[in-house]
Scaffold this motif. Structure first.
Motif, PDB file in Angstrom:
ATOM      1  N   HIS A 145     -31.116 114.706 -28.172  1.00  0.00           N
ATOM      2  CA  HIS A 145     -31.209 113.432 -28.897  1.00  0.00           C
ATOM      3  C   HIS A 145     -31.113 112.210 -27.992  1.00  0.00           C
ATOM      4  CE1 HIS A 145     -31.156 115.205 -32.904  1.00  0.00           C
ATOM      5  NE2 HIS A 145     -30.171 116.009 -32.496  1.00  0.00           N
ATOM      6  N   ILE A 146     -30.605 112.390 -26.766  1.00  0.00           N
ATOM      7  CA  ILE A 146     -30.397 111.252 -25.854  1.00  0.00           C
ATOM      8  C   ILE A 146     -31.202 111.487 -24.578  1.00  0.00           C
ATOM      9  CG2 ILE A 146     -28.695 109.890 -24.567  1.00  0.00           C
ATOM     10  CD1 ILE A 146     -28.255 109.642 -27.555  1.00  0.00           C
ATOM     11  N   THR A 147     -32.050 110.537 -24.213  1.00  0.00           N
ATOM     12  CA  THR A 147     -32.889 110.717 -23.018  1.00  0.00           C
ATOM     13  C   THR A 147     -32.095 110.405 -21.753  1.00  0.00           C
ATOM     14  OG1 THR A 147     -33.664 108.430 -22.956  1.00  0.00           O
ATOM     15  CG2 THR A 147     -34.922 109.978 -24.328  1.00  0.00           C
ATOM     16  N   VAL A 148     -32.540 110.981 -20.641  1.00  0.00           N
ATOM     17  CA  VAL A 148     -31.936 110.697 -19.335  1.00  0.00           C
ATOM     18  C   VAL A 148     -32.121 109.216 -19.005  1.00  0.00           C
ATOM     19  CG1 VAL A 148     -32.097 111.145 -16.850  1.00  0.00           C
ATOM     20  CG2 VAL A 148     -32.147 113.046 -18.469  1.00  0.00           C
ATOM     21  N   ASN A 149     -33.271 108.665 -19.366  1.00  0.00           N
ATOM     22  CA  ASN A 149     -33.539 107.236 -19.121  1.00  0.00           C
ATOM     23  C   ASN A 149     -32.463 106.374 -19.791  1.00  0.00           C
ATOM     24  OD1 ASN A 149     -35.906 108.882 -19.043  1.00  0.00           O
ATOM     25  ND2 ASN A 149     -37.125 107.031 -18.751  1.00  0.00           N
ATOM     26  N   TYR A 150     -32.120 106.734 -21.031  1.00  0.00           N
ATOM     27  CA  TYR A 150     -31.104 105.981 -21.780  1.00  0.00           C
ATOM     28  C   TYR A 150     -29.752 106.078 -21.067  1.00  0.00           C
ATOM     29  CZ  TYR A 150     -28.067 104.599 -25.684  1.00  0.00           C
ATOM     30  OH  TYR A 150     -27.131 103.976 -26.466  1.00  0.00           O
ATOM     31  N   MET A 151     -29.415 107.282 -20.607  1.00  0.00           N
ATOM     32  CA  MET A 151     -28.125 107.489 -19.941  1.00  0.00           C
ATOM     33  C   MET A 151     -28.068 106.786 -18.591  1.00  0.00           C
ATOM     34  SD  MET A 151     -27.660 111.519 -20.892  1.00  0.00           S
ATOM     35  CE  MET A 151     -26.043 111.777 -20.175  1.00  0.00           C
ATOM     36  N   MET A 152     -29.191 106.797 -17.864  1.00  0.00           N
ATOM     37  CA  MET A 152     -29.233 106.171 -16.539  1.00  0.00           C
ATOM     38  C   MET A 152     -29.125 104.653 -16.607  1.00  0.00           C
ATOM     39  SD  MET A 152     -29.619 108.407 -14.031  1.00  0.00           S
ATOM     40  CE  MET A 152     -30.490 107.634 -12.683  1.00  0.00           C
ATOM     41  N   ALA A 153     -29.484 104.089 -17.744  1.00  0.00           N
ATOM     42  CA  ALA A 153     -29.471 102.633 -17.885  1.00  0.00           C
ATOM     43  C   ALA A 153     -28.054 102.070 -18.045  1.00  0.00           C
ATOM     44  CB  ALA A 153     -30.329 102.221 -19.083  1.00  0.00           C
ATOM     45  N   LYS A 154     -27.076 102.933 -18.316  1.00  0.00           N
ATOM     46  CA  LYS A 154     -25.695 102.476 -18.530  1.00  0.00           C
ATOM     47  C   LYS A 154     -25.092 101.974 -17.222  1.00  0.00           C
ATOM     48  CE  LYS A 154     -25.554 103.867 -22.857  1.00  0.00           C
ATOM     49  NZ  LYS A 154     -25.442 102.948 -23.959  1.00  0.00           N
ATOM     50  N   ASP A 155     -24.367 100.869 -17.302  1.00  0.00           N
ATOM     51  CA  ASP A 155     -23.741 100.286 -16.107  1.00  0.00           C
ATOM     52  C   ASP A 155     -22.799 101.268 -15.433  1.00  0.00           C
ATOM     53  OD1 ASP A 155     -25.078  97.932 -16.341  1.00  0.00           O
ATOM     54  OD2 ASP A 155     -23.462  96.868 -17.381  1.00  0.00           O
ATOM     55  N   SER A 156     -22.034 102.029 -16.252  1.00  0.00           N
ATOM     56  CA  SER A 156     -21.048 102.955 -15.678  1.00  0.00           C
ATOM     57  C   SER A 156     -21.723 104.003 -14.796  1.00  0.00           C
ATOM     58  CB  SER A 156     -20.246 103.643 -16.790  1.00  0.00           C
ATOM     59  OG  SER A 156     -21.109 104.343 -17.664  1.00  0.00           O
ATOM     60  N   GLU A 179     -25.595 125.606 -26.872  1.00  0.00           N
ATOM     61  CA  GLU A 179     -25.595 124.889 -28.155  1.00  0.00           C
ATOM     62  C   GLU A 179     -25.573 123.381 -27.935  1.00  0.00           C
ATOM     63  OE1 GLU A 179     -23.118 126.877 -31.655  1.00  0.00           O
ATOM     64  OE2 GLU A 179     -22.052 127.018 -29.742  1.00  0.00           O
ATOM     65  N   PHE A 180     -24.737 122.982 -26.966  1.00  0.00           N
ATOM     66  CA  PHE A 180     -24.565 121.554 -26.744  1.00  0.00           C
ATOM     67  C   PHE A 180     -25.863 120.905 -26.264  1.00  0.00           C
ATOM     68  CE2 PHE A 180     -23.156 117.723 -24.460  1.00  0.00           C
ATOM     69  CZ  PHE A 180     -22.342 117.147 -25.437  1.00  0.00           C
ATOM     70  N   ILE A 181     -26.535 121.529 -25.282  1.00  0.00           N
ATOM     71  CA  ILE A 181     -27.764 120.901 -24.780  1.00  0.00           C
ATOM     72  C   ILE A 181     -28.891 120.978 -25.824  1.00  0.00           C
ATOM     73  CG2 ILE A 181     -27.233 121.159 -22.332  1.00  0.00           C
ATOM     74  CD1 ILE A 181     -29.078 123.580 -22.232  1.00  0.00           C
ATOM     75  N   ARG A 182     -28.818 121.989 -26.699  1.00  0.00           N
ATOM     76  CA  ARG A 182     -29.851 122.104 -27.740  1.00  0.00           C
ATOM     77  C   ARG A 182     -29.613 121.103 -28.872  1.00  0.00           C
ATOM     78  NH1 ARG A 182     -29.155 127.313 -31.031  1.00  0.00           N
ATOM     79  NH2 ARG A 182     -27.607 125.949 -31.998  1.00  0.00           N
ATOM     80  N   ASP A 183     -28.355 121.031 -29.348  1.00  0.00           N
ATOM     81  CA  ASP A 183     -28.067 120.233 -30.548  1.00  0.00           C
ATOM     82  C   ASP A 183     -27.710 118.781 -30.266  1.00  0.00           C
ATOM     83  OD1 ASP A 183     -28.476 122.553 -31.933  1.00  0.00           O
ATOM     84  OD2 ASP A 183     -26.347 123.054 -32.107  1.00  0.00           O
ATOM     85  N   VAL A 184     -27.255 118.508 -29.044  1.00  0.00           N
ATOM     86  CA  VAL A 184     -26.823 117.137 -28.728  1.00  0.00           C
ATOM     87  C   VAL A 184     -27.714 116.526 -27.650  1.00  0.00           C
ATOM     88  CG1 VAL A 184     -24.894 115.686 -27.946  1.00  0.00           C
ATOM     89  CG2 VAL A 184     -24.421 117.737 -29.316  1.00  0.00           C
TER      90      VAL A 184
END
Length: 431
Positions: free
Chosen positions: A143-154, A135-140
């Motif tokens: 909406h957020i790309t890996v590119n977006y997540m990889m760009a975070k400083d953390s 459910e989590f990977i389908r519904d959440v």
């Protein structure tokens, strides 16, 4: 709204960054905003005081504070600034820790006034435990790309940092889980703002992005600077480790001493961040301090305000009394007024020796007290010389060689304080 929260945080040095429109959004009407707390211990520490103060100022500005205990995220571990993952805690321990955290937060936040902006405590485990991985990977996740997540400083810092084994998938998903918290609170409680330390900016903005993409709404982010000490050492740590808000972990006396021992530069910064004193009063205290810095008025007022806020006035009075006993012209009666825990705190690290109760009942002569029975001084001869030089005190009162220690000298029915000169202190403990 009557009070501008962003303006208040700005002059206090508590504003690092905020999304465009945050200030205007907060001025329009009462808003709900949240801060997350880690429940992996049964007490918060003074590093948590900054986000607590953010929520307290929010409530005082007429808004509704939501304190989120990260029961689910606490099981994962936040990658920002952390080099390793946290230990898994079971639900029973997390619930216990949650209650302890709420009790500490209630010193600063009003949970039960009956007003519309009463504080609320929530635990993300309560909604995360119902969601399956699929459910989590389908519904959440969609909406957020890996590119977006990889760009975070953390994330970048953990993946490219030296001496690291990289980042586990569990940690990588942390920002998605935290982002979902923001979406959930937006959806269920109308929460439109998340606040936190500047190192949380990436996780918070993932949440605002999820609110926009999944919820079609607008959410905001506000962060405060990470607190530092002017000498470069870590804020909130002493030689013994963390300074905790729980009196069982860090006594009110040690808590008070931590603030009292801050440098002038840090005290000037901290009094704005960690107290509710208004701008004019703080400026007045700073000016008074500058006129007579040796009196340490700034540190004393800072220590007083924070100790009362965390531990109540009675514990502050005890801590103040203990400080005066140790550093002022104290008498045996002053020491007798201290409870045993505070007494032991004051004399932590001072050489101690045990004697049997019978030796005190029979009377302990000064040579035995200083050397033969305790080994405080190297020889009986050294003890005699010190007594002849009139440099020995029992419970802060000068004594001669003919003095005999008896049960009337016991503090808390257990201790006797010996001094040789001003710098050498010893404790006899009856056991």
């Amino acid at each position: 709204m009557d009070k501008n929260l962003v303006e208040e945080l700005r002059w206090r040095g508590m504003l690092h960054d905020s999304m465009p429109g945050t200030e205007e959004h907060l001025m329009e009407e009462m808003r709900s905003a949240y801060v997350g707390f880690d429940p992996t211990a049964d007490s918060l520490h003074i590093g948590n005081l900054v986000p607590i103060m953010l929520l307290a100022h929010l409530q005082r500005s007429g808004h509704k504070p939501v304190a989120l205990v990260g029961g689910a995220t606490g099981m994962i571990g936040d990658p920002s600034g952390k080099s390793s993952e946290r230990n898994f805690l079971d639900e029973k321990i997390l619930r216990h820790n949650q209650e302890c955290v709420k009790n500490q937060l209630s010193q600063f936040l009003d949970f039960k006034s009956g007003k519309e902006n009463d504080a609320v405590l929530v635990n993300n485990y309560d909604w995360m435990k119902e969601i399956s991985f699929l459910e989590f990977i389908r519904d959440v996740g969609k909406h957020i790309t890996v590119n977006y997540m990889m760009a975070k400083d953390s994330v970048k810092n953990r993946i490219s940092g030296e001496g690291t084994d990289g980042m586990s998938f569990t940690e990588f998903t942390y920002q998605l889980v935290q982002g979902y918290d923001f979406y959930h609170l937006f959806d269920k409680m109308g929460c439109t703002l998340q606040m936190g330390g500047s190192d949380q900016w990436g996780n918070i903005t993932t949440g605002t992005e999820l609110v926009r993409r999944k919820g079609g709404g607008k959410a905001y982010a506000l962060t405060c600077p990470l607190i530092t000490k002017s000498d470069g050492s870590k804020f909130g740590k002493s030689e013994g480790g963390n300074i905790w808000l729980d009196a069982k972990r860090t006594s009110p006396y040690k808590f008070y001493q931590y603030w009292l021992n801050t440098s002038d530069e840090d005290a000037e910064k901290y009094i704005k961040i960690f107290t509710f004193l208004d701008q004019s009063e703080i400026e007045s205290i700073i000016e008074e301090h500058k006129e007579s810095p040796h009196l340490r008025k700034l540190q004393k007022r800072l220590a007083k305000e924070v100790t009362i806020a965390v531990h109540h006035e009675e514990e502050y009075e005890n801590a103040l009394k203990a400080s005066e006993v140790l550093f002022g012209k104290s008498t045996a009666d002053d020491f007798r007024k201290l409870d045993e825990a505070t007494f032991l705190d004051i004399f932590e690290g001072v050489p101690q020796a045990e004697v049997a109760p019978k030796e005190i009942e029979d009377g302990l002569d000064m040579i035995a007290a200083l050397s033969a029975k305790t080994g405080f001084l190297n020889s009986n001869g050294e003890a005699r010389r010190a007594l002849k030089e009139n440099s020995v005190s029992v419970n802060k009162e000068k004594v001669k060689e003919d003095y005999v220690i008896t049960s009337k000298d016991l503090i808390n029915n257990k201790y006797v304080i010996l001094n040789k000169g001003k710098k050498n202190t010893y404790i006899i403990r009856v056991n």
